[in-house]
Design an enzyme around this catalytic site. Structure first.
Site, PDB file in Angstrom:
ATOM      1  CB  CYS A  92      -0.846   0.098   1.224  1.00  0.00           C
ATOM      2  SG  CYS A  92      -2.037   1.401   1.317  1.00  0.00           S
ATOM      3  NE  ARG A 218      -5.020   0.492 -11.292  1.00  0.00           N
ATOM      4  CZ  ARG A 218      -4.059   1.179 -11.775  1.00  0.00           C
ATOM      5  NH1 ARG A 218      -3.990   2.613 -12.174  1.00  0.00           N
ATOM      6  NH2 ARG A 218      -2.985   0.278 -12.397  1.00  0.00           N
TER       7      ARG A 218
HETATM    8  C1  LIG Z   1      -8.397   2.219  -5.072  1.00  0.00           C
HETATM    9  C2  LIG Z   1      -7.322   1.337  -4.912  1.00  0.00           C
HETATM   10  C3  LIG Z   1      -7.315   0.426  -3.638  1.00  0.00           C
HETATM   11  C4  LIG Z   1      -6.585  -0.644  -3.360  1.00  0.00           C
HETATM   12  N1  LIG Z   1      -6.613  -1.356  -2.371  1.00  0.00           N
HETATM   13  C5  LIG Z   1      -5.556  -2.447  -2.371  1.00  0.00           C
HETATM   14  C6  LIG Z   1      -5.706  -3.187  -1.199  1.00  0.00           C
HETATM   15  O1  LIG Z   1      -6.787  -3.002  -0.193  1.00  0.00           O
HETATM   16  N2  LIG Z   1      -4.689  -4.355  -0.977  1.00  0.00           N
HETATM   17  C7  LIG Z   1      -3.785  -4.476  -1.955  1.00  0.00           C
HETATM   18  O2  LIG Z   1      -3.169  -5.442  -1.794  1.00  0.00           O
HETATM   19  N3  LIG Z   1      -3.844  -3.677  -3.271  1.00  0.00           N
HETATM   20  C8  LIG Z   1      -4.579  -2.822  -3.258  1.00  0.00           C
HETATM   21  N4  LIG Z   1      -4.629  -2.012  -4.082  1.00  0.00           N
HETATM   22  C9  LIG Z   1      -3.708  -2.143  -5.294  1.00  0.00           C
HETATM   23  C10 LIG Z   1      -4.097  -3.003  -6.316  1.00  0.00           C
HETATM   24  O3  LIG Z   1      -4.354  -4.526  -5.769  1.00  0.00           O
HETATM   25  C11 LIG Z   1      -2.982  -3.450  -7.403  1.00  0.00           C
HETATM   26  O4  LIG Z   1      -1.797  -3.959  -6.838  1.00  0.00           O
HETATM   27  C12 LIG Z   1      -2.733  -2.150  -8.448  1.00  0.00           C
HETATM   28  O5  LIG Z   1      -3.938  -1.315  -8.563  1.00  0.00           O
HETATM   29  C13 LIG Z   1      -2.067  -2.509  -9.447  1.00  0.00           C
HETATM   30  O6  LIG Z   1      -2.958  -3.505 -10.474  1.00  0.00           O
HETATM   31  P1  LIG Z   1      -4.037  -2.952 -11.130  1.00  0.00           P
HETATM   32  O7  LIG Z   1      -3.278  -2.198 -12.536  1.00  0.00           O
HETATM   33  O8  LIG Z   1      -4.467  -4.406 -11.940  1.00  0.00           O
HETATM   34  O9  LIG Z   1      -4.985  -2.569 -10.861  1.00  0.00           O
HETATM   35  C14 LIG Z   1      -5.518  -0.970  -4.421  1.00  0.00           C
HETATM   36  C15 LIG Z   1      -5.419  -0.099  -5.590  1.00  0.00           C
HETATM   37  C16 LIG Z   1      -6.284   0.839  -5.489  1.00  0.00           C
HETATM   38  C17 LIG Z   1      -6.461   1.735  -6.863  1.00  0.00           C
END
Ligand SMILES: Cc1cc2nc3c(=O)[nH]c(=O)nc-3n(C[C@H](O)[C@H](O)[C@H](O)COP(=O)(O)O)c2cc1C
Length: 319
Positions: A92, A218
């Site tokens: 995070c 996302r």
């Molecule tokens: C709004 C938001 C909330 C997120 N909350 C978490 C979370 O609670 N736990 C976690 O491991 N990753 C969290 N992430 C990170 C995502 O799991 C992921 O690692 C990151 O968005 C990159 O992957 P993506 O491009 O597929 O979204 C969060 C990301 C966003 C944008």
């Protein structure tokens, strides 16, 4: 994903084939053992017969914290409540979380990653799998491999790597080749994560990381058919057509019906707009609807605007 993917969203997204497992929003651990209601709020699936979504997809409960003893005590609490796995968040990037020494801030010292994973493993008596999620580092990537090895040595059974440092935030590109360097040195499964928005991204991420599995965040909100699209291609070698607006609108309508059973209508309206906002970057019709509907606060008017046939959104918004 905190504030975005709750149990209703997990339910909706896993109704189609594609997801092998999902993760809760993080449960923030500071020092004390948290009461059961906190776990049930983040993970209502704990109340079910198994830790799965209604379609049977396993749900992993995620903890975020820095003190090994506190993480261990809360892992035991979660185990008592029926969790079947614990995932630890070392990714995070939020300033508030990092200021309190949680999430990606532990990546500045691999020994702390090891201590957290080992303490949780010890506390749950190795009875359930403990997994971890990390970024490539805090300010730079120098400790990426050391942190990954530390998680493995602490007993993590799987590691998801978001291919950016904390300081890179969500800025493209995701460095999938760096996940490959980590994967090559670990014996546990490594899962590639970051910026997988399409089937093409999925292919590139797999090729560059060498990982068998990917995690999508996302991208699944932007296109709820992304995981089914990947699964369909894996099974048949064929592409599904692009997701039509009507299918997106139906997902949002179902989401509203689920959420309005527990939340005030104005909150549900803002959650719908939040999801539409995730869709709009990747879909022109979602972008048009978002522009036309973004000021509407009344839930029924918003839903009417989503349901209106293409080309009539403005009329629906004015109604
Ligand atoms: C709004 C938001 C909330 C997120 N909350 C978490 C979370 O609670 N736990 C976690 O491991 N990753 C969290 N992430 C990170 C995502 O799991 C992921 O690692 C990151 O968005 C990159 O992957 P993506 O491009 O597929 O979204 C969060 C990301 C966003 C944008």
């Amino acid at each position: 994903m905190e504030g975005v993917i709750d149990a209703h969203t997990r339910d909706l997204l896993t109704r189609q084939p594609g997801f092998d497992w999902t993760v809760t929003e993080f449960v923030r651990v500071v020092d004390a053992r948290l009461p059961p209601r906190v776990f049930y709020k983040h993970c209502p699936e704990l109340r079910g017969p198994a830790m799965t979504t209604p379609s049977g997809v396993p749900v992993h409960l995620q903890l975020l914290g820095s003190a090994p003893e506190a993480l261990a005590a809360n892992a035991v609490q979660a185990l008592t409540l029926g969790t079947t796995s614990i995932d630890l968040n070392f990714g995070c990037p939020a300033k508030l979380v990092n200021r309190h020494d949680g999430g990606a801030s532990l990546l500045r010292d691999p020994r702390r990653v090891h201590a957290a994973v080992a303490a949780v493993n010890e506390a749950v008596g190795h009875a359930i799998p403990v997994t971890a999620k990390m970024r490539l580092g805090f300010a730079d990537r120098r400790l990426a491999l050391a942190c990954a090895l530390a998680a493995e040595a602490g007993g993590a059974r799987q590691l998801v790597v978001h291919a950016r440092t904390r300081n890179e935030g969500y800025r493209p590109p995701a460095h999938w080749e760096w996940i490959g360097r980590i994967r090559a040195r670990l014996s546990i499964p490594v899962v590639a994560n970051g910026d997988i928005w399409s089937l093409e991204d999925y292919w590139r991420a797999r090729t560059l990381s060498g990982c068998r599995d990917v995690m999508i965040g996302r991208g699944a909100l932007a296109d709820p058919w992304l995981a089914p699209r990947i699964r369909h291609w894996q099974r048949t070698g064929e592409r599904l057509p692009p997701t039509p607006w009507a299918a997106r609108a139906e997902t949002l309508q179902r989401f509203a019906s689920l959420q309005r059973s527990t939340l005030p209508e104005r909150v549900v309206a803002s959650l719908i707009k939040q999801w539409l906002n995730h869709m709009r970057a990747r879909d022109p019709e979602a972008a048009r609807r978002f522009e036309a509907l973004k000021r509407i606060k009344d839930l029924d008017a918003l839903l009417a605007g989503l349901a209106a046939p293409e080309g009539s959104t403005a009329a629906a918004a004015e109604a």
